[in-house]
Design a protein around this motif. Structure first.
Motif, PDB file in Angstrom:
ATOM      1  N   UNK A 252       0.809  -1.221   0.000  1.00 38.15           N
ATOM      2  CA  UNK A 252       0.000   0.000   0.000  1.00 38.15           C
ATOM      3  C   UNK A 252       0.840   1.268   0.000  1.00 38.15           C
ATOM      4  N   UNK A 253       2.148   1.129  -0.110  1.00 38.07           N
ATOM      5  CA  UNK A 253       3.038   2.294  -0.065  1.00 38.07           C
ATOM      6  C   UNK A 253       2.952   3.047  -1.398  1.00 38.07           C
ATOM      7  N   UNK A 254       3.009   4.375  -1.379  1.00 37.36           N
ATOM      8  CA  UNK A 254       2.931   5.151  -2.625  1.00 37.36           C
ATOM      9  C   UNK A 254       4.238   5.119  -3.406  1.00 37.36           C
ATOM     10  N   UNK A 255       4.549   3.973  -3.993  1.00 42.64           N
ATOM     11  CA  UNK A 255       5.734   3.801  -4.821  1.00 42.64           C
ATOM     12  C   UNK A 255       5.404   2.852  -5.957  1.00 42.64           C
ATOM     13  N   UNK A 256       6.003   3.081  -7.128  1.00 45.85           N
ATOM     14  CA  UNK A 256       5.797   2.140  -8.238  1.00 45.85           C
ATOM     15  C   UNK A 256       6.632   0.889  -8.059  1.00 45.85           C
ATOM     16  N   UNK A 257       7.643   0.939  -7.170  1.00 44.00           N
ATOM     17  CA  UNK A 257       8.543  -0.196  -6.969  1.00 44.00           C
ATOM     18  C   UNK A 257       7.973  -1.103  -5.881  1.00 44.00           C
ATOM     19  N   UNK A 258       7.305  -2.148  -6.293  1.00 49.75           N
ATOM     20  CA  UNK A 258       6.712  -3.098  -5.347  1.00 49.75           C
ATOM     21  C   UNK A 258       7.163  -4.520  -5.672  1.00 49.75           C
ATOM     22  N   UNK A 259       6.496  -5.176  -6.615  1.00 52.45           N
ATOM     23  CA  UNK A 259       6.925  -6.523  -6.996  1.00 52.45           C
ATOM     24  C   UNK A 259       8.348  -6.515  -7.537  1.00 52.45           C
ATOM     25  N   UNK A 260       8.755  -5.415  -8.149  1.00 59.36           N
ATOM     26  CA  UNK A 260      10.111  -5.336  -8.698  1.00 59.36           C
ATOM     27  C   UNK A 260      11.169  -5.453  -7.605  1.00 59.36           C
ATOM     28  N   UNK A 261      10.845  -4.993  -6.406  1.00 60.17           N
ATOM     29  CA  UNK A 261      11.803  -5.094  -5.299  1.00 60.17           C
ATOM     30  C   UNK A 261      12.058  -6.549  -4.925  1.00 60.17           C
ATOM     31  N   UNK A 262      11.014  -7.356  -4.970  1.00 58.83           N
ATOM     32  CA  UNK A 262      11.162  -8.779  -4.668  1.00 58.83           C
ATOM     33  C   UNK A 262      12.013  -9.455  -5.739  1.00 58.83           C
ATOM     34  N   UNK A 263      11.790  -9.079  -6.998  1.00 58.43           N
ATOM     35  CA  UNK A 263      12.599  -9.633  -8.078  1.00 58.43           C
ATOM     36  C   UNK A 263      14.062  -9.202  -7.944  1.00 58.43           C
ATOM     37  N   UNK A 264      14.289  -7.962  -7.541  1.00 57.65           N
ATOM     38  CA  UNK A 264      15.671  -7.507  -7.348  1.00 57.65           C
ATOM     39  C   UNK A 264      16.353  -8.261  -6.215  1.00 57.65           C
ATOM     40  N   UNK A 265      15.614  -8.555  -5.163  1.00 63.31           N
ATOM     41  CA  UNK A 265      16.185  -9.349  -4.074  1.00 63.31           C
ATOM     42  C   UNK A 265      16.645 -10.707  -4.598  1.00 63.31           C
ATOM     43  N   UNK A 266      15.827 -11.328  -5.419  1.00 65.52           N
ATOM     44  CA  UNK A 266      16.205 -12.623  -5.992  1.00 65.52           C
ATOM     45  C   UNK A 266      17.449 -12.483  -6.873  1.00 65.52           C
ATOM     46  N   UNK A 267      17.521 -11.407  -7.635  1.00 69.58           N
ATOM     47  CA  UNK A 267      18.666 -11.207  -8.532  1.00 69.58           C
ATOM     48  C   UNK A 267      19.951 -10.958  -7.749  1.00 69.58           C
ATOM     49  N   UNK A 268      19.862 -10.167  -6.696  1.00 73.12           N
ATOM     50  CA  UNK A 268      21.048  -9.804  -5.917  1.00 73.12           C
ATOM     51  C   UNK A 268      21.591 -10.975  -5.101  1.00 73.12           C
ATOM     52  N   UNK A 269      20.784 -11.991  -4.907  1.00 71.05           N
ATOM     53  CA  UNK A 269      21.222 -13.187  -4.180  1.00 71.05           C
ATOM     54  C   UNK A 269      21.410 -14.382  -5.118  1.00 71.05           C
ATOM     55  N   UNK A 270      21.359 -14.141  -6.422  1.00 73.10           N
ATOM     56  CA  UNK A 270      21.458 -15.204  -7.412  1.00 73.10           C
ATOM     57  C   UNK A 270      22.900 -15.708  -7.515  1.00 73.10           C
ATOM     58  N   UNK A 271      23.073 -17.011  -7.570  1.00 71.88           N
ATOM     59  CA  UNK A 271      24.410 -17.609  -7.639  1.00 71.88           C
ATOM     60  C   UNK A 271      25.158 -17.190  -8.894  1.00 71.88           C
ATOM     61  N   UNK A 272      24.422 -16.928  -9.991  1.00 75.65           N
ATOM     62  CA  UNK A 272      25.083 -16.517 -11.230  1.00 75.65           C
ATOM     63  C   UNK A 272      25.750 -15.148 -11.082  1.00 75.65           C
ATOM     64  N   UNK A 273      25.137 -14.280 -10.303  1.00 77.77           N
ATOM     65  CA  UNK A 273      25.705 -12.948 -10.082  1.00 77.77           C
ATOM     66  C   UNK A 273      26.977 -13.046  -9.249  1.00 77.77           C
ATOM     67  N   UNK A 274      26.936 -13.830  -8.201  1.00 84.08           N
ATOM     68  CA  UNK A 274      28.125 -14.008  -7.365  1.00 84.08           C
ATOM     69  C   UNK A 274      29.258 -14.645  -8.178  1.00 84.08           C
ATOM     70  N   UNK A 275      28.900 -15.589  -9.041  1.00 82.72           N
ATOM     71  CA  UNK A 275      29.922 -16.233  -9.865  1.00 82.72           C
ATOM     72  C   UNK A 275      30.551 -15.238 -10.834  1.00 82.72           C
TER      73      UNK A 275
END
Length: 303
Positions: A252-275
């Motif tokens: 309910x927060x007044x921001x367009x960044x909602x589901x995208x934040x969850x996707x970014x969390x997944x990306x930032x913890x992705x093994x391919x990124x660390x590799x």
């Protein structure tokens, strides 16, 4: 010389879901730094959680858009809307700024109140940046630099992104238009880039050599992050991100960044990124690294 990367998660303190996501992205991912919103709904929760993250660099995300002011409302009336809050409308903010309706003295009062709140929580901020990059405008930047000098904060974000085109790898349906709009905003900021760098040099303020993440705000995925990692120049770069777990407040927060934040969390913890970080021999650091440099870093990276 080595390539170093600061991965800064914005909006720490916005809500519990954001706090949880940022700490997870730090503890199991590549986030090395965050910026704390002094007027965030979950400021106290954010501060408490830092006990479990001693290596996370913490700066201040100065806010002029959205939420309650930290300073007494009577002291910052020009910054407030009819409802007594900071209006969450960047277009309105910019129009009022250009019409000089926002008093620089009141911006400074609010910035100082936000810094004081962070200091009172026992934190020593590594750097300053601002919500929605308001400090890209010279009027706001001048205030930020005065505040930074007053509190001995030596580093700030320089939000002028490299204009190198990044592929749209991994974007979801409908995200291309968002990228184009963000890229246009990135280009619009370049009108201030040379003046911005000159002001930082005059103030002897440090900043990373390159900045990434503006054009891809809300769009980061493993493929794009890996592309950026391969693009990093020699020196220290910053990658801005917005990871979060979903909670009712964020929904309910007044921001367009909602589901995208969850996707970014997944990306930032992705093994391919660390590799890819290992493959590219990139050193992950925080803004505290800049304090070990002999000279202020204000190089031209907006080309």
């Amino acid at each position: 010389m080595r390539r170093r990367l600061i991965v800064n998660a914005d909006d720490f303190g916005m809500c519990v879901g954001v706090n949880t996501g940022i700490l997870r992205a730090h503890q199991t991912g590549i986030v090395t730094s965050t910026t704390l919103m002094a007027n965030g709904l979950a400021f106290d929760d954010a501060v408490a959680r830092l006990r479990d993250a001693p290596r996370l660099g913490v700066g201040i995300h100065l806010v002029l858009l959205g939420g309650q002011p930290v300073a007494p409302p009577s002291d910052v009336r020009s910054l407030l809307g009819p409802d007594g809050t900071l209006p969450n409308d960047f277009g309105l903010f910019l129009r009022r700024l250009l019409r000089r309706e926002l008093r620089p003295a009141e911006i400074e009062i609010e910035f100082r109140a936000q810094v004081e709140k962070v200091l009172a929580a026992g934190l020593q901020p590594t750097h300053l940046d601002s919500h929605k990059h308001t400090h890209a405008h010279p009027q706001v930047l001048d205030v930020m630099l005065r505040v930074a000098e007053s509190y001995g904060i030596r580093s700030v974000r320089q939000p002028h992104e490299r204009l190198t085109f990044a592929p749209l790898a991994g974007l979801r349906p409908g995200q291309t238009l968002t990228f184009i709009k963000q890229k246009a905003s990135t280009l619009a900021l370049t009108r201030y880039a040379a003046d911005f760098r000159a002001r930082l040099r005059a103030a002897s303020v440090r900043t990373p050599d390159a900045f990434f993440g503006f054009a891809h705000t809300g769009l980061l995925n493993p493929a794009l992050i890996c592309y950026i990692l391969r693009l990093l120049p020699i020196g220290t770069s910053e990658l801005m991100c917005h990871p979060s777990e979903m909670d009712d407040t964020l929904r309910h927060y007044p921001t367009r960044l909602k589901a995208s934040r969850v996707r970014e969390l997944a990306a930032l913890t992705d093994a391919r990124v660390r590799a890819e970080i290992t493959r590219q021999n990139i050193q992950l650091v925080s803004f505290a690294h800049l304090d070990h440099c002999d000279e202020p870093r204000t190089t031209d990276h907006a080309r």
